[in-house]
Design a protein around this motif. Structure first.
Motif, PDB file in Angstrom:
ATOM      1  N   GLU A 145      17.175  -4.271 -53.749  1.00 21.19           N
ATOM      2  CA  GLU A 145      17.352  -3.573 -52.647  1.00 21.19           C
ATOM      3  C   GLU A 145      16.246  -3.224 -51.337  1.00 21.19           C
ATOM      4  OE1 GLU A 145      20.790  -0.806 -53.057  1.00 21.19           O
ATOM      5  OE2 GLU A 145      19.159  -0.032 -54.222  1.00 21.19           O
ATOM      6  N   VAL A 148      16.493  -7.250 -50.612  1.00 18.84           N
ATOM      7  CA  VAL A 148      17.344  -7.523 -49.418  1.00 18.84           C
ATOM      8  C   VAL A 148      17.240  -7.630 -48.220  1.00 18.84           C
ATOM      9  CG1 VAL A 148      19.588  -6.891 -48.334  1.00 18.84           C
ATOM     10  CG2 VAL A 148      19.082  -8.190 -51.010  1.00 18.84           C
ATOM     11  N   ALA A 149      15.852  -5.812 -47.867  1.00 22.36           N
ATOM     12  CA  ALA A 149      15.651  -5.883 -46.357  1.00 22.36           C
ATOM     13  C   ALA A 149      14.825  -6.584 -45.945  1.00 22.36           C
ATOM     14  CB  ALA A 149      15.185  -3.917 -46.910  1.00 22.36           C
ATOM     15  N   GLU A 152      16.461  -9.035 -44.448  1.00 18.93           N
ATOM     16  CA  GLU A 152      17.274  -8.732 -43.400  1.00 18.93           C
ATOM     17  C   GLU A 152      16.097  -8.584 -42.323  1.00 18.93           C
ATOM     18  OE1 GLU A 152      19.132  -4.621 -43.731  1.00 18.93           O
ATOM     19  OE2 GLU A 152      20.205  -6.232 -45.160  1.00 18.93           O
ATOM     20  N   ASP A 157      20.745 -13.131 -42.711  1.00 18.49           N
ATOM     21  CA  ASP A 157      21.692 -12.503 -43.800  1.00 18.49           C
ATOM     22  C   ASP A 157      22.474 -12.644 -44.545  1.00 18.49           C
ATOM     23  OD1 ASP A 157      24.364 -10.779 -43.782  1.00 18.49           O
ATOM     24  OD2 ASP A 157      24.566 -10.665 -41.893  1.00 18.49           O
ATOM     25  N   ALA A 159      24.482 -12.762 -46.803  1.00 24.46           N
ATOM     26  CA  ALA A 159      26.286 -12.084 -46.761  1.00 24.46           C
ATOM     27  C   ALA A 159      26.836 -13.467 -46.172  1.00 24.46           C
ATOM     28  CB  ALA A 159      26.364 -11.106 -46.859  1.00 24.46           C
ATOM     29  N   THR A 184      25.783  -4.308 -58.473  1.00 21.16           N
ATOM     30  CA  THR A 184      25.688  -3.857 -56.424  1.00 21.16           C
ATOM     31  C   THR A 184      24.879  -5.519 -56.044  1.00 21.16           C
ATOM     32  OG1 THR A 184      24.594  -1.835 -57.605  1.00 21.16           O
ATOM     33  CG2 THR A 184      24.099  -2.506 -55.367  1.00 21.16           C
ATOM     34  N   LEU A 185      24.201  -5.995 -55.998  1.00 26.45           N
ATOM     35  CA  LEU A 185      24.330  -7.198 -55.120  1.00 26.45           C
ATOM     36  C   LEU A 185      25.370  -7.858 -54.852  1.00 26.45           C
ATOM     37  CD1 LEU A 185      20.850  -8.223 -56.348  1.00 26.45           C
ATOM     38  CD2 LEU A 185      21.168  -6.670 -54.148  1.00 26.45           C
ATOM     39  N   GLY A 187      28.106  -6.568 -54.912  1.00 19.91           N
ATOM     40  CA  GLY A 187      29.176  -5.332 -53.611  1.00 19.91           C
ATOM     41  C   GLY A 187      28.427  -5.254 -51.995  1.00 19.91           C
ATOM     42  N   TYR A 188      27.614  -5.917 -51.860  1.00 21.46           N
ATOM     43  CA  TYR A 188      27.108  -6.289 -50.317  1.00 21.46           C
ATOM     44  C   TYR A 188      27.611  -7.652 -50.002  1.00 21.46           C
ATOM     45  CZ  TYR A 188      22.873  -3.206 -51.320  1.00 21.46           C
ATOM     46  OH  TYR A 188      22.538  -2.020 -51.810  1.00 21.46           O
ATOM     47  N   GLY A 189      28.493  -8.474 -50.772  1.00 24.60           N
ATOM     48  CA  GLY A 189      28.856  -9.883 -49.904  1.00 24.60           C
ATOM     49  C   GLY A 189      27.652 -11.079 -50.360  1.00 24.60           C
ATOM     50  N   ILE A 190      27.084 -10.559 -51.532  1.00 26.10           N
ATOM     51  CA  ILE A 190      26.111 -11.623 -51.202  1.00 26.10           C
ATOM     52  C   ILE A 190      26.639 -12.859 -52.408  1.00 26.10           C
ATOM     53  CG2 ILE A 190      24.039 -12.458 -52.001  1.00 26.10           C
ATOM     54  CD1 ILE A 190      23.013  -9.912 -51.397  1.00 26.10           C
TER      55      ILE A 190
END
Length: 265
Positions: A145, A148-149, A152, A157, A159, A184-185, A187-190
């Motif tokens: 996570e 991912v940040a 970002e 992005d 996703a 989880t990942l 679920g972020y739309g990745i």
């Protein structure tokens, strides 16, 4: 889900229209390259690089030059992996496992992640026309996570990316922790690509990934007699065996996943 067969046999690209996954170095060493008959993706060879050297021995510009030659001679690839930094403890600390020696990078997970993101940004700057994908690296879920940040904060992005590689999971893909990471990942739309997935991993989380690759067919063949009529010792480097194995794997997937698999396989 698109399911790639991982192989070091670069000439297979002219023999099958099934998706293949090959290291860039296997193309680079060739004097002559064959045009591909089907889809394929390119691995940067990061696992071998870091295992043997503890660092990357090819510059970003060298890698981009290699990818351009592959693109021009073999044909457009689906995507290519960046020069990412795996985060398995053995890769960081070094040692020997399964008869393989790792020199170790002796860096932190955070530094591996920083270098992974920085490399992707550099490659994107050097070759905005090539489909080089970002890769998420980490070990435990919070580290992924944080990765991912990092993307970002760099303006990426994930996703919106067509493919995002998921690193440092293949050796533990059947564990509860790995399932939680993928779930989880996703679920972020990745749209995740699972590097080096085996059958049990695909059965558990294949429906959550956009694609995956596997060399498990070769391991499987090495421990069995050759196919009927084949004269080699085993079928560990045999395209007919690999294709038959791939079909069996897809057929064994849960029935509710079959339409998605068949549609993109």
């Amino acid at each position: 889900m698109r399911f790639y067969l991982t192989t070091h046999k670069r000439h297979w690209v002219r023999l099958t229209d099934k998706p293949l996954f090959l290291k860039s170095e296997h193309f680079v060493k060739a004097v002559r390259l064959d045009p591909a008959q089907g889809p394929y993706a390119v691995d940067s060879g990061g696992f071998s690089e870091l295992q043997r050297h503890g660092c990357w021995t090819r510059s970003e510009r060298q890698y981009v030059d290699d990818l351009r030659r592959i693109w021009e001679c073999v044909g457009p690839f689906d995507w290519a992996a960046p020069q990412d930094w795996m985060c398995e403890p053995i890769m960081i600390h070094g040692g020997t496992v399964g008869g393989q020696h790792f020199v170790g990078t002796h860096l932190s997970i955070a530094e591996h992640q920083r270098r992974t993101v920085a490399n992707y940004l550099e490659l994107r700057e050097l070759a905005p026309d090539l489909p080089i994908v970002p890769v998420l690296q980490g070990w435990e879920l919070p580290a992924y996570e944080r990765c991912v940040a990092l993307y970002e904060r760099a303006g990426v992005d994930l996703a919106k990316e067509p493919t995002v590689g998921l690193g440092s999971v293949c050796r533990r893909q059947a564990t509860r922790e790995a399932v939680a990471i993928v779930t989880t990942l996703a679920g972020y739309g990745i749209r995740l690509h699972g590097f080096g997935f085996k059958t049990i991993g695909l059965e558990r989380v294949g429906h959550l990934m956009a694609s995956a690759d596997s060399a498990a067919w070769s391991y499987h063949a090495r421990r069995r007699p050759p196919m009927l009529g084949h004269t080699h010792r085993n079928c560990a480097n045999c395209l007919p065996y690999a294709l038959r194995w791939r079909t069996r794997v897809l057929d064994r997937m849960p029935q509710w996943q079959q339409p998605a698999l068949d549609a993109a396989a």
